[in-house]
Design a protein around this motif. Structure first.
Motif, PDB file in Angstrom:
ATOM      1  N   ASP A  17       0.628  -1.240   0.069  1.00  0.00           N
ATOM      2  CA  ASP A  17       0.047  -0.097   0.141  1.00  0.00           C
ATOM      3  C   ASP A  17       0.794   1.362   0.043  1.00  0.00           C
ATOM      4  N   GLY A  18       2.088   1.191  -0.132  1.00  0.00           N
ATOM      5  CA  GLY A  18       3.039   2.448  -0.129  1.00  0.00           C
ATOM      6  C   GLY A  18       4.438   1.940  -0.220  1.00  0.00           C
ATOM      7  N   LYS A  19       5.218   3.007  -0.440  1.00  0.00           N
ATOM      8  CA  LYS A  19       6.558   3.047  -0.465  1.00  0.00           C
ATOM      9  C   LYS A  19       7.224   4.290   0.274  1.00  0.00           C
ATOM     10  N   PHE A  20       8.040   3.809   1.200  1.00  0.00           N
ATOM     11  CA  PHE A  20       8.969   5.064   1.869  1.00  0.00           C
ATOM     12  C   PHE A  20      10.029   5.655   0.652  1.00  0.00           C
ATOM     13  N   ALA A  21      10.166   7.090   0.900  1.00  0.00           N
ATOM     14  CA  ALA A  21      11.166   7.636  -0.050  1.00  0.00           C
ATOM     15  C   ALA A  21      11.982   8.620   0.929  1.00  0.00           C
TER      16      ALA A  21
END
Length: 124
Positions: free
Chosen positions: A51-55
């Motif tokens: 549901d997401g990706k850290f940047a």
């Protein structure tokens, strides 16, 4: 080449972490200059259902946003799947087809997830 590491938490700490995180999110890519690698990895984790990706760098944000933005074809497919599911339920059938593709419960779940994401993003 991006080197990745997996961190393990001993015992109760890992269990607590798993209970805290409701949905999976991909970790950061430390090579901030390789935007194409970020694009490839983000596309893969979207397909896996993350549901997401850290940047960690501003250049990574548009790439991740692009990968997580639903297009109208995905939303239309999900709507057709749920309509097919409704009809199949009325007929007492567990499996049905949409656009020549056999649909079973994992794909119905994926369709629900797509429409949930669309609703959360106020796309439809």
């Amino acid at each position: 080449m991006v080197q990745r590491s997996v961190q393990y938490w001993p015992g109760d700490d890992r269990e607590m972490l798993e209970k805290t995180i409701e949905t999976p999110a991909e970790t950061v890519d430390s090579d901030i200059e390789d935007v194409e690698e970020v694009r490839a990895q983000t596309g893969t984790v979207v397909d896996f259902g993350f549901d997401g990706k850290f940047a960690i760098h501003p250049d990574q944000i548009p790439v991740s946003n692009e990968a997580y933005t639903l297009d109208s074809d995905e939303i239309d497919w999900a709507e057709r799947v749920l309509e097919g599911k409704r009809k199949a339920d009325e007929e007492g059938s567990g499996v049905f087809t949409v656009d020549g593709q056999m649909i079973d419960s994992p794909l119905v779940e994926r369709a629900n997830t797509i429409l949930d994401r669309a609703a959360a993003a106020v796309i439809r």
